[in-house]
Write a protein that holds these residues in place. Sequence first.
Motif, PDB file in Angstrom:
ATOM      1  N   LEU A  70      48.733  30.773  52.640  1.00 43.95           N
ATOM      2  CA  LEU A  70      48.664  31.507  51.373  1.00 43.95           C
ATOM      3  C   LEU A  70      48.131  30.618  50.251  1.00 43.95           C
ATOM      4  CD1 LEU A  70      51.973  33.556  51.586  1.00 43.95           C
ATOM      5  CD2 LEU A  70      49.646  34.480  51.603  1.00 43.95           C
ATOM      6  N   ARG A  71      48.519  29.346  50.257  1.00 47.50           N
ATOM      7  CA  ARG A  71      48.020  28.409  49.245  1.00 47.50           C
ATOM      8  C   ARG A  71      46.520  28.160  49.459  1.00 47.50           C
ATOM      9  NH1 ARG A  71      51.058  23.705  49.847  1.00 47.50           N
ATOM     10  NH2 ARG A  71      49.328  22.787  50.945  1.00 47.50           N
ATOM     11  N   ARG A  72      46.112  27.994  50.708  1.00 48.10           N
ATOM     12  CA  ARG A  72      44.699  27.798  51.029  1.00 48.10           C
ATOM     13  C   ARG A  72      43.864  29.001  50.586  1.00 48.10           C
ATOM     14  NH1 ARG A  72      44.466  26.298  56.991  1.00 48.10           N
ATOM     15  NH2 ARG A  72      45.700  24.513  56.398  1.00 48.10           N
ATOM     16  N   GLY A  73      44.450  30.183  50.673  1.00 47.42           N
ATOM     17  CA  GLY A  73      43.778  31.407  50.266  1.00 47.42           C
ATOM     18  C   GLY A  73      43.900  31.708  48.788  1.00 47.42           C
ATOM     19  N   ARG A  74      44.504  30.801  48.044  1.00 46.31           N
ATOM     20  CA  ARG A  74      44.692  30.937  46.591  1.00 46.31           C
ATOM     21  C   ARG A  74      45.520  32.172  46.227  1.00 46.31           C
ATOM     22  NH1 ARG A  74      39.172  30.470  43.719  1.00 46.31           N
ATOM     23  NH2 ARG A  74      38.783  32.240  45.056  1.00 46.31           N
ATOM     24  N   VAL A  75      46.455  32.506  47.089  1.00 44.39           N
ATOM     25  CA  VAL A  75      47.386  33.592  46.803  1.00 44.39           C
ATOM     26  C   VAL A  75      48.619  33.025  46.104  1.00 44.39           C
ATOM     27  CG1 VAL A  75      48.824  35.393  47.834  1.00 44.39           C
ATOM     28  CG2 VAL A  75      46.540  34.941  48.753  1.00 44.39           C
ATOM     29  N   VAL A  76      49.016  31.819  46.503  1.00 42.34           N
ATOM     30  CA  VAL A  76      50.127  31.132  45.854  1.00 42.34           C
ATOM     31  C   VAL A  76      49.688  29.730  45.455  1.00 42.34           C
ATOM     32  CG1 VAL A  76      51.909  32.420  47.122  1.00 42.34           C
ATOM     33  CG2 VAL A  76      51.149  30.197  47.977  1.00 42.34           C
ATOM     34  N   ARG A  91      47.777  33.856  40.310  1.00 40.89           N
ATOM     35  CA  ARG A  91      47.063  35.017  39.761  1.00 40.89           C
ATOM     36  C   ARG A  91      45.577  34.725  39.564  1.00 40.89           C
ATOM     37  NH1 ARG A  91      47.982  39.762  36.945  1.00 40.89           N
ATOM     38  NH2 ARG A  91      46.542  40.165  35.242  1.00 40.89           N
ATOM     39  N   ASP A  92      45.257  33.566  39.003  1.00 40.15           N
ATOM     40  CA  ASP A  92      43.850  33.224  38.746  1.00 40.15           C
ATOM     41  C   ASP A  92      43.054  33.118  40.045  1.00 40.15           C
ATOM     42  OD1 ASP A  92      44.313  33.210  36.011  1.00 40.15           O
ATOM     43  OD2 ASP A  92      44.622  31.036  35.928  1.00 40.15           O
ATOM     44  N   GLY A  93      43.646  32.510  41.064  1.00 39.99           N
ATOM     45  CA  GLY A  93      42.968  32.393  42.356  1.00 39.99           C
ATOM     46  C   GLY A  93      42.721  33.742  42.996  1.00 39.99           C
ATOM     47  N   ALA A  94      43.731  34.597  42.946  1.00 37.81           N
ATOM     48  CA  ALA A  94      43.593  35.933  43.525  1.00 37.81           C
ATOM     49  C   ALA A  94      42.552  36.749  42.765  1.00 37.81           C
ATOM     50  CB  ALA A  94      44.943  36.643  43.523  1.00 37.81           C
ATOM     51  N   ALA A  96      39.977  35.655  41.073  1.00 38.02           N
ATOM     52  CA  ALA A  96      38.645  35.124  41.363  1.00 38.02           C
ATOM     53  C   ALA A  96      38.141  35.628  42.715  1.00 38.02           C
ATOM     54  CB  ALA A  96      38.664  33.602  41.335  1.00 38.02           C
ATOM     55  N   ALA A  97      39.010  35.614  43.715  1.00 39.53           N
ATOM     56  CA  ALA A  97      38.618  36.101  45.039  1.00 39.53           C
ATOM     57  C   ALA A  97      38.333  37.600  44.999  1.00 39.53           C
ATOM     58  CB  ALA A  97      39.714  35.795  46.058  1.00 39.53           C
ATOM     59  N   LEU A  98      39.144  38.341  44.280  1.00 40.27           N
ATOM     60  CA  LEU A  98      38.925  39.785  44.176  1.00 40.27           C
ATOM     61  C   LEU A  98      37.629  40.106  43.442  1.00 40.27           C
ATOM     62  CD1 LEU A  98      42.553  40.997  43.471  1.00 40.27           C
ATOM     63  CD2 LEU A  98      41.195  41.410  45.535  1.00 40.27           C
ATOM     64  N   ALA A  99      37.286  39.325  42.422  1.00 40.45           N
ATOM     65  CA  ALA A  99      36.035  39.538  41.698  1.00 40.45           C
ATOM     66  C   ALA A  99      34.839  39.304  42.614  1.00 40.45           C
ATOM     67  CB  ALA A  99      35.964  38.630  40.468  1.00 40.45           C
ATOM     68  N   GLU A 100      34.897  38.238  43.411  1.00 34.40           N
ATOM     69  CA  GLU A 100      33.798  37.974  44.347  1.00 34.40           C
ATOM     70  C   GLU A 100      33.705  39.082  45.386  1.00 34.40           C
ATOM     71  OE1 GLU A 100      31.987  34.816  47.555  1.00 34.40           O
ATOM     72  OE2 GLU A 100      33.827  34.260  46.515  1.00 34.40           O
ATOM     73  N   LEU A 101      34.847  39.510  45.896  1.00 30.40           N
ATOM     74  CA  LEU A 101      34.873  40.579  46.891  1.00 30.40           C
ATOM     75  C   LEU A 101      34.312  41.878  46.311  1.00 30.40           C
ATOM     76  CD1 LEU A 101      35.649  41.483  49.735  1.00 30.40           C
ATOM     77  CD2 LEU A 101      37.951  41.947  48.856  1.00 30.40           C
ATOM     78  N   GLN A 102      34.687  42.193  45.077  1.00 30.92           N
ATOM     79  CA  GLN A 102      34.184  43.404  44.431  1.00 30.92           C
ATOM     80  C   GLN A 102      32.661  43.336  44.269  1.00 30.92           C
ATOM     81  OE1 GLN A 102      35.718  44.247  40.525  1.00 30.92           O
ATOM     82  NE2 GLN A 102      34.958  46.333  40.566  1.00 30.92           N
ATOM     83  N   SER A 103      32.159  42.190  43.846  1.00 26.79           N
ATOM     84  CA  SER A 103      30.718  42.025  43.678  1.00 26.79           C
ATOM     85  C   SER A 103      30.010  42.181  45.024  1.00 26.79           C
ATOM     86  CB  SER A 103      30.425  40.644  43.079  1.00 26.79           C
ATOM     87  OG  SER A 103      29.045  40.415  43.029  1.00 26.79           O
ATOM     88  N   TYR A 104      30.562  41.604  46.038  1.00 30.00           N
ATOM     89  CA  TYR A 104      29.998  41.691  47.384  1.00 30.00           C
ATOM     90  C   TYR A 104      29.960  43.140  47.860  1.00 30.00           C
ATOM     91  CZ  TYR A 104      29.615  41.011  52.445  1.00 30.00           C
ATOM     92  OH  TYR A 104      29.214  41.067  53.738  1.00 30.00           O
TER      93      TYR A 104
END
Length: 109
Positions: A70-76, A91-94, A96-104
Amino acid sequence: MDQPTPPTDARTAAVAGLGPDTQEFLKALGSPTRQRIMMLFAQGAELSVGQVAEHVSISQATASQQLTLLRRGRVVTSRREGKTVYYRADRDGALAALAELQSYLTTCC
């Protein structure tokens, strides 16, 4: 003859695929156990490995492994206080990942 227009940043990201951080984020979400652990951190909770293990009814070793993913995935994220490591939502890591996923997804689908 007309030249094709260069891809936008979003299109470039879609062609290249998701970045490694977002791939790790998606892997972190892939386990029902990790999903249960994630819910423990709602509303700003901060828990030690032992507390996570107790709440989810898993061993401390398993909790530690799951929290590492979870830490590696920036969830915690984590912080150390003496010998105890405390985890809380990243929160910031999640986001950022969600923004990239949404753009993709917006570009590819």
